[in-house]
Design an enzyme around this catalytic site. Structure first.
Site, PDB file in Angstrom:
ATOM      1  N   ILE A  16       0.781  -1.242  -0.108  1.00  4.87           N
ATOM      2  CA  ILE A  16      -0.082  -0.124   0.020  1.00  4.87           C
ATOM      3  C   ILE A  16       0.888   1.137   0.305  1.00  4.87           C
ATOM      4  CG2 ILE A  16      -1.775   1.256   0.956  1.00  4.87           C
ATOM      5  CD1 ILE A  16      -2.597  -1.529   2.254  1.00  4.87           C
ATOM      6  N   SER A 128      -7.291  -1.523  10.261  1.00  2.00           N
ATOM      7  CA  SER A 128      -7.913  -2.267   9.502  1.00  2.00           C
ATOM      8  C   SER A 128      -9.279  -2.637   9.915  1.00  2.00           C
ATOM      9  CB  SER A 128      -7.009  -3.730   9.767  1.00  2.00           C
ATOM     10  OG  SER A 128      -7.599  -5.055   9.229  1.00  2.00           O
ATOM     11  N   TYR A 153      -2.057 -10.263  14.893  1.00  2.00           N
ATOM     12  CA  TYR A 153      -2.065  -9.460  14.137  1.00  2.00           C
ATOM     13  C   TYR A 153      -3.016  -8.281  14.339  1.00  2.00           C
ATOM     14  CZ  TYR A 153      -3.225  -6.736  10.023  1.00  2.00           C
ATOM     15  OH  TYR A 153      -3.857  -5.833   9.228  1.00  2.00           O
ATOM     16  N   LYS A 157      -3.455  -3.978  15.844  1.00  2.00           N
ATOM     17  CA  LYS A 157      -4.004  -2.868  15.224  1.00  2.00           C
ATOM     18  C   LYS A 157      -5.064  -2.312  16.126  1.00  2.00           C
ATOM     19  CE  LYS A 157      -1.998  -2.968  11.146  1.00  2.00           C
ATOM     20  NZ  LYS A 157      -1.280  -1.681  10.903  1.00  2.00           N
ATOM     21  N   ASN A 202      -1.252 -15.582   1.401  1.00  2.00           N
ATOM     22  CA  ASN A 202      -2.542 -15.850   2.332  1.00  2.00           C
ATOM     23  C   ASN A 202      -3.603 -15.170   1.706  1.00  2.00           C
ATOM     24  OD1 ASN A 202      -0.935 -16.875   4.825  1.00  2.00           O
ATOM     25  ND2 ASN A 202      -0.074 -14.764   4.744  1.00  2.00           N
TER      26      ASN A 202
HETATM   27  C1  UD1 Z   1      -7.043 -10.224   6.424  1.00  2.00           C
HETATM   28  C2  UD1 Z   1      -7.241  -9.710   7.620  1.00  2.00           C
HETATM   29  C3  UD1 Z   1      -7.155  -8.195   7.316  1.00  2.00           C
HETATM   30  C4  UD1 Z   1      -6.052  -7.791   6.326  1.00  2.00           C
HETATM   31  C5  UD1 Z   1      -6.138  -8.671   5.206  1.00  2.00           C
HETATM   32  C6  UD1 Z   1      -4.935  -8.233   4.067  1.00  2.00           C
HETATM   33  C7  UD1 Z   1      -8.391 -10.634   9.679  1.00  2.00           C
HETATM   34  C8  UD1 Z   1      -9.572 -11.162  10.202  1.00  2.00           C
HETATM   35  N1  UD1 Z   1      -8.371 -10.441   8.411  1.00  2.00           N
HETATM   36  O1  UD1 Z   1      -8.293 -10.238   5.778  1.00  2.00           O
HETATM   37  O2  UD1 Z   1      -7.069  -7.636   8.642  1.00  2.00           O
HETATM   38  O3  UD1 Z   1      -6.247  -6.403   6.217  1.00  2.00           O
HETATM   39  O4  UD1 Z   1      -6.064  -9.981   5.625  1.00  2.00           O
HETATM   40  O5  UD1 Z   1      -3.815  -8.673   4.607  1.00  2.00           O
HETATM   41  O6  UD1 Z   1      -7.303 -10.521  10.252  1.00  2.00           O
HETATM   42  N2  UD1 Z   1      -9.961 -17.099   0.849  1.00  2.00           N
HETATM   43  C9  UD1 Z   1     -10.078 -18.391   0.231  1.00  2.00           C
HETATM   44  N3  UD1 Z   1      -9.025 -18.887  -0.215  1.00  2.00           N
HETATM   45  C10 UD1 Z   1      -7.501 -18.433   0.067  1.00  2.00           C
HETATM   46  C11 UD1 Z   1      -7.429 -17.296   0.671  1.00  2.00           C
HETATM   47  C12 UD1 Z   1      -8.541 -16.673   0.904  1.00  2.00           C
HETATM   48  O7  UD1 Z   1     -11.218 -18.684   0.249  1.00  2.00           O
HETATM   49  O8  UD1 Z   1      -6.715 -19.098  -0.341  1.00  2.00           O
HETATM   50  C13 UD1 Z   1     -10.934 -16.379   1.064  1.00  2.00           C
HETATM   51  C14 UD1 Z   1     -11.078 -15.992   2.709  1.00  2.00           C
HETATM   52  O9  UD1 Z   1     -11.540 -17.122   3.485  1.00  2.00           O
HETATM   53  C15 UD1 Z   1     -11.611 -14.710   2.939  1.00  2.00           C
HETATM   54  C16 UD1 Z   1     -11.307 -14.109   1.487  1.00  2.00           C
HETATM   55  O10 UD1 Z   1     -10.817 -14.995   0.820  1.00  2.00           O
HETATM   56  O11 UD1 Z   1     -13.181 -14.955   2.708  1.00  2.00           O
HETATM   57  C17 UD1 Z   1     -10.443 -13.022   1.814  1.00  2.00           C
HETATM   58  O12 UD1 Z   1      -9.372 -13.570   2.393  1.00  2.00           O
HETATM   59  P1  UD1 Z   1      -7.924 -12.745   2.657  1.00  2.00           P
HETATM   60  O13 UD1 Z   1      -7.638 -12.169   1.438  1.00  2.00           O
HETATM   61  O14 UD1 Z   1      -6.898 -13.907   3.451  1.00  2.00           O
HETATM   62  O15 UD1 Z   1      -8.586 -11.553   3.533  1.00  2.00           O
HETATM   63  P2  UD1 Z   1      -9.186 -11.415   5.044  1.00  2.00           P
HETATM   64  O16 UD1 Z   1      -8.988 -12.765   5.592  1.00  2.00           O
HETATM   65  O17 UD1 Z   1     -10.734 -11.104   4.697  1.00  2.00           O
END
Ligand code: UD1
Length: 341
Positions: A16, A128, A153, A157, A202
């Site tokens: 960012i 966040s 994490y 925040k 992730n």
């Molecule tokens: C997480 C953090 C958020 C942070 C963001 C960016 C938490 C609860 N959330 O968000 O604070 O700002 O990362 O770093 O701490 N998904 C899949 N398969 C995958 C990866 C993700 O299905 O392989 C889904 C997840 O279940 C979720 C969505 O995609 O529903 C987004 O996931 P992700 O990109 O990891 O972000 P968050 O978990 O929402």
């Protein structure tokens, strides 16, 4: 001669941070980057210079190094500070919470100690939507109560926000905008900068683009049995350049008046499910992404998206780019990076 408006950007080589550097330069600010490149590539700097046509001032040190910070505050009369430098991998924070306490809490303490020595200061802080935990209702406004986050994490925040709040009360000269990001995605349209996670991603979109590029076999959708329209989780995905623009709007807001402390949700106001994201990716790329439905991921919030009216009314900012545009830009970046490797 124009008067330079210097902005200290901690973590300015990160995802960012680097996009915000572009937006700052476009808006006649002069970013001064502090980054120790522990989680950013050094090659980002020449690419940023190419993109902006500007020679950048970059200082390679960790913000825990207060003497170096003091030197910078003595050298530049900062019009503002944007504090991005922090660790952000949710899973890693569960395994190694002390790293997160040291870097995210210790880093902010170091910065605030120095800032409060230098009189009136404007601070824009990266927070966040994780501070809302699993909200009782969506969309969430800034009035939605914060909850105990699921990960160390997220906890850092929330504590960071509370630290800033209490430091601001003790140092009323401090003028702060806390920005609660929803899910930043995408890349600059030039393809020169974007998100380059270290190791296995992730986050959803980097995992999608790496799967499409053949680096991963398939995407696992973490659950399709949630109480959401299609059963998969819903998030508010915001284009990283819209987010970058919001930082400029926040700086302009703080420069125009003394607010003390204010907090803003930064999202689009729309929820998109994981399965919709896959559909959009297929549409934008012309590919058919391989995916499997897996188990729910521990700590995932079923559904969260922002009410962004406050940012619109007070910052005069609104997300302009679509999720599909963000996906197109991220895919373009992934492909250009692959060509270079
Ligand atoms: C997480 C953090 C958020 C942070 C963001 C960016 C938490 C609860 N959330 O968000 O604070 O700002 O990362 O770093 O701490 N998904 C899949 N398969 C995958 C990866 C993700 O299905 O392989 C889904 C997840 O279940 C979720 C969505 O995609 O529903 C987004 O996931 P992700 O990109 O990891 O972000 P968050 O978990 O929402």
């Amino acid at each position: 001669m124009k008067e330079e408006k210097y902005i200290l950007v901690t973590g300015g080589a990160g995802y960012i941070g680097s996009h915000t550097v572009v937006a700052l330069i476009e808006n006649n600010y002069t970013p001064i980057i502090v980054d120790d490149f522990r989680n950013a590539q050094r090659s980002v700097i020449p690419r940023l210079e190419q993109l902006t046509g500007t020679k950048l001032s970059v200082y390679d040190f960790a913000i825990h190094n207060q003497q170096q910070l003091i030197n910078l505050f003595q050298k530049y009369a900062f019009a503002g500070v944007i504090h991005f430098a922090a660790d952000k991998a949710v899973g890693e924070s569960v395994v190694n919470p002390l790293k997160y306490f040291k870097n995210n809490l210790g880093g902010l303490i170091s910065l605030l100690e120095v800032m409060t020595q230098f009189g009136k200061q404007n601070l824009v802080f990266s927070s966040s939507c994780t501070v809302y935990g699993t909200p009782d209702d969506v969309p969430v406004t800034e009035e939605t109560p914060t909850k105990q986050p699921e990960s160390p994490y997220g906890y850092t925040k929330l504590i960071n926000e509370q630290m800033i709040h209490q430091v601001q009360e003790a140092h009323p000269d401090l003028n702060v905008a806390l920005l609660r990001y929803f899910n930043p995605i995408g890349a600059h349209e030039s393809g020169l900068i974007g998100e380059t996670p270290q190791g296995i991603p992730n986050n959803l979109l980097p995992y999608i683009t790496q799967t499409a590029a053949g680096k991963r076999e398939f995407l696992t959708v973490y659950g399709n049995d949630y109480a959401t329209p299609d059963g998969s989780c819903v998030r508010d995905y915001i284009h990283v350049m819209d987010l970058a623009d919001a930082h400029v709007a926040a700086l302009n807001y703080l420069s125009s008046q003394h607010v003390g402390e204010d907090v803003f949700n930064l999202g689009t106001g729309n929820g998109t499910s994981v399965l919709e994201m896959i559909g959009y990716f297929d549409e934008v790329s012309g590919l058919s992404l391989p995916f499997k439905i897996g188990h729910r991921r521990l700590g995932d919030v079923p559904e969260i998206y922002a009410n962004t009216e406050k940012a619109t009314s007070l910052l005069g900012w609104k997300a302009k780019r679509t999720v599909k545009e963000a996906i197109r830009n991220a895919w373009n970046y992934e492909q250009l990076m692959r060509e270079k490797q």
